[in-house]
Motif scaffolding. Structure first.
Motif, PDB file in Angstrom:
ATOM      1  N   VAL A 252      -7.804   0.259  -2.672  1.00 14.02           N
ATOM      2  CA  VAL A 252      -7.752   0.115  -4.118  1.00 14.02           C
ATOM      3  C   VAL A 252      -6.789  -1.037  -4.373  1.00 14.02           C
ATOM      4  O   VAL A 252      -5.693  -1.067  -3.814  1.00 14.02           O
ATOM      5  CB  VAL A 252      -7.240   1.398  -4.790  1.00 14.02           C
ATOM      6  N   LYS A 253      -7.190  -2.008  -5.201  1.00 10.61           N
ATOM      7  CA  LYS A 253      -6.380  -3.199  -5.373  1.00 10.61           C
ATOM      8  C   LYS A 253      -6.130  -3.471  -6.860  1.00 10.61           C
ATOM      9  O   LYS A 253      -7.032  -3.322  -7.687  1.00 10.61           O
ATOM     10  CB  LYS A 253      -7.058  -4.405  -4.729  1.00 10.61           C
ATOM     11  N   VAL A 254      -4.903  -3.884  -7.152  1.00 10.19           N
ATOM     12  CA  VAL A 254      -4.507  -4.234  -8.508  1.00 10.19           C
ATOM     13  C   VAL A 254      -4.070  -5.698  -8.507  1.00 10.19           C
ATOM     14  O   VAL A 254      -3.225  -6.100  -7.696  1.00 10.19           O
ATOM     15  CB  VAL A 254      -3.365  -3.343  -9.013  1.00 10.19           C
ATOM     16  N   TYR A 255      -4.638  -6.489  -9.418  1.00 11.54           N
ATOM     17  CA  TYR A 255      -4.331  -7.906  -9.530  1.00 11.54           C
ATOM     18  C   TYR A 255      -3.520  -8.156 -10.804  1.00 11.54           C
ATOM     19  O   TYR A 255      -3.888  -7.682 -11.889  1.00 11.54           O
ATOM     20  CB  TYR A 255      -5.610  -8.733  -9.599  1.00 11.54           C
ATOM     21  N   SER A 309      -1.206 -12.184  -8.089  1.00 15.22           N
ATOM     22  CA  SER A 309      -0.812 -11.352  -6.953  1.00 15.22           C
ATOM     23  C   SER A 309      -1.757 -10.163  -6.873  1.00 15.22           C
ATOM     24  O   SER A 309      -2.231  -9.662  -7.891  1.00 15.22           O
ATOM     25  CB  SER A 309       0.632 -10.866  -7.080  1.00 15.22           C
ATOM     26  N   CYS A 310      -2.037  -9.745  -5.649  1.00 15.25           N
ATOM     27  CA  CYS A 310      -2.893  -8.573  -5.414  1.00 15.25           C
ATOM     28  C   CYS A 310      -2.126  -7.581  -4.567  1.00 15.25           C
ATOM     29  O   CYS A 310      -1.534  -7.953  -3.545  1.00 15.25           O
ATOM     30  CB  CYS A 310      -4.181  -8.986  -4.715  1.00 15.25           C
ATOM     31  N   HIS A 311      -2.156  -6.325  -4.973  1.00 16.06           N
ATOM     32  CA  HIS A 311      -1.433  -5.266  -4.294  1.00 16.06           C
ATOM     33  C   HIS A 311      -2.434  -4.195  -3.883  1.00 16.06           C
ATOM     34  O   HIS A 311      -3.093  -3.587  -4.728  1.00 16.06           O
ATOM     35  CB  HIS A 311      -0.352  -4.704  -5.217  1.00 16.06           C
ATOM     36  N   ALA A 312      -2.581  -4.013  -2.571  1.00 15.90           N
ATOM     37  CA  ALA A 312      -3.601  -3.114  -2.025  1.00 15.90           C
ATOM     38  C   ALA A 312      -2.966  -1.799  -1.612  1.00 15.90           C
ATOM     39  O   ALA A 312      -1.869  -1.775  -1.026  1.00 15.90           O
ATOM     40  CB  ALA A 312      -4.283  -3.762  -0.824  1.00 15.90           C
ATOM     41  N   ALA A 321       2.491   0.013  -1.136  1.00 15.38           N
ATOM     42  CA  ALA A 321       1.379  -0.921  -0.945  1.00 15.38           C
ATOM     43  C   ALA A 321       1.205  -1.208   0.535  1.00 15.38           C
ATOM     44  O   ALA A 321       2.173  -1.349   1.281  1.00 15.38           O
ATOM     45  CB  ALA A 321       1.640  -2.213  -1.702  1.00 15.38           C
ATOM     46  N   SER A 322      -0.040  -1.311   0.978  1.00 18.77           N
ATOM     47  CA  SER A 322      -0.334  -1.644   2.374  1.00 18.77           C
ATOM     48  C   SER A 322      -0.694  -3.109   2.547  1.00 18.77           C
ATOM     49  O   SER A 322      -0.782  -3.590   3.678  1.00 18.77           O
ATOM     50  CB  SER A 322      -1.486  -0.782   2.883  1.00 18.77           C
ATOM     51  N   GLY A 323      -0.915  -3.815   1.448  1.00 19.20           N
ATOM     52  CA  GLY A 323      -1.284  -5.214   1.534  1.00 19.20           C
ATOM     53  C   GLY A 323      -0.825  -5.993   0.318  1.00 19.20           C
ATOM     54  O   GLY A 323      -0.691  -5.438  -0.789  1.00 19.20           O
ATOM     55  N   PHE A 324      -0.561  -7.276   0.525  1.00 22.38           N
ATOM     56  CA  PHE A 324      -0.149  -8.171  -0.562  1.00 22.38           C
ATOM     57  C   PHE A 324      -0.820  -9.515  -0.356  1.00 22.38           C
ATOM     58  O   PHE A 324      -0.835 -10.052   0.761  1.00 22.38           O
ATOM     59  CB  PHE A 324       1.370  -8.362  -0.563  1.00 22.38           C
TER      60      PHE A 324
END
Length: 412
Positions: A252-255, A309-312, A321-324
């Motif tokens: 799930v990603k938030v931009y 920026s994207c936060h996964a 978060a597991s990803g940036f």
């Protein structure tokens, strides 16, 4: 890339049934084209050309050539080149002698298609295509319905579930939607002819003032109760994205959008990794912007787009978060694509990646010289994901309709 099962590979050999997608209500609020559009240059179809190709034929040809750059075989290439116009829907049959079907903000010239290549050391780049499932909707409601129909048709064809998307339908597809788009779809084109599917939803669908609440509630429904508080500050919420189908760790990603960032501030957005990664993000930011990100706007033309920026998020227990990923709109920090391409090559080499496939990808998309326009190289992105090496992604515009002219340096 994840392995493809024999069953999935078999399904990919069957051409998708017509998806009957309707358009997305692209209504750009930030990046309007000049009156009359951008001028065409050689290698692009002009509105006055006779026998101009259709949008579907033009983009399918670009995609087929990019598949070759990415090392996909002829069978996979044929499947993906047929899927693209089917996903676009009726607008795929529209001649490029006509104006764009809508004022979609997916690209500068309103082409409803964008390509990207994700690079890591030691292998070919991963090819992705972002598109609007139809691009001629008369209103946002029709656009949202068309997008959902397209995604669900893919789900039936490739036998994956849409439960997570269904859980959010009332949030992102209200009775009277607002905003610049309803749904975008990205396909990661994997060997075997079965793509990874991602959907991008509009947090401002119920109004920009409710975007943060929409994101918070969507995260909660998907089990990420603590994730919202882990997000850094941002100027606004741009996209809410979901991985659907066969992914090792569905995200799930938030931009978020960020205006007027320095390199240090950009690195400070990350919630993944340590000091080494933060320094790497700073270096990337400076390289992508040409070191001018802190200076006053030096170019004429449209105002600069925000950094994104994207936060996964993949696990629900901690909210961590597991990803940036940091996205720099390189086309707004360069005079022309020659400069943008030089920066992309420099970033790749710094990561130990061979830049030759990128140069081949540019040649696969256009015959124009990079110095003749700006926007072909749209974004540069650097991604960090826990347990994996960094990834550089270069976003390439189709330019099916027009080419944005080179920027002019303002003099005192």
């Amino acid at each position: 890339m994840e392995p493809v099962s024999n069953d999935a590979a078999h399904r990919s050999t069957v051409l998708l049934q017509p998806l009957i997608p309707g358009p997305l209500p692209g209504r750009p609020t930030e990046i309007p084209a000049p009156v009359g559009g951008y001028p065409h240059v050689h290698g692009q179809s002009s509105p006055t050309d006779s026998g101009a190709p259709t949008l579907g034929a033009f983009t399918a040809g670009q995609l087929a050539r990019l598949c070759d750059v990415a090392g996909l075989n002829a069978s996979d290439t044929e499947v993906y080149a047929r899927i693209l116009p089917e996903m676009l829907g009726p607008v795929a049959e529209r001649s490029l002698s006509l104006p764009p079907p809508s004022d979609s903000f997916l690209s500068d010239d309103h082409t409803p298609v964008e390509y990207s290549l994700a690079f890591q050391p030691g292998g070919p780049p991963a090819l992705r295509v972002l598109l609007e499932p139809g691009a001629d909707a008369t209103d946002p409601v029709a656009g949202g319905r068309a997008g959902l129909r397209a995604v669900r048709a893919m789900a039936r064809h490739w036998n994956f579930g849409t439960e997570r998307l269904d859980e959010l339908e009332d949030l992102f597809f209200p009775p009277s939607p607002q905003g610049a788009f309803a749904l975008w779809c990205a396909l990661e084109l994997r060997p075997g002819g079965v793509p990874g599917v991602k959907v991008y939803l509009n947090p401002a669908a119920s109004g920009p003032e409710r975007a943060a609440d929409t994101v918070r509630e969507a995260l909660r429904r998907l089990g990420h109760q603590e994730a919202f508080t882990a997000l850094p500050p941002g100027d606004r919420h741009l996209f809410f994205a979901l991985d659907l189908g066969d992914w090792a760790e569905p995200r799930v990603k938030v931009y978020l959008a960020h205006q007027d960032l320095s390199a240090v501030e950009a690195a400070g957005l990350s919630r993944v990794g340590g000091a080494g990664e933060l320094g790497e993000i700073e270096d990337f930011f400076r390289a992508a912007t040409g070191g001018d990100a802190d200076a006053p706007d030096a170019w004429d033309g449209p105002g600069r787009r925000p950094v994104q920026s994207c936060h996964a998020f993949t696990e629900t227990a901690s909210g961590r978060a597991s990803g940036f990923t940091l996205y720099v709109p390189v086309r707004d920090h360069a005079r022309h694509d020659g400069e943008a391409l030089e920066r992309a090559v420099a970033v790749l080499r710094r990561q130990g990646v061979d830049a030759a496939p990128l140069l081949s990808a540019v040649a696969a998309v256009t015959t124009r010289r990079p110095e003749e326009g700006v926007g072909l190289i749209a974004y540069l992105a650097l991604a960090h994901q826990r347990g994996r090496p960094p990834r550089v992604t270069v976003y390439i515009s189709s330019e099916a309709y027009a080419v944005r002219p080179p920027a002019v340096l303002l003099t005192a």
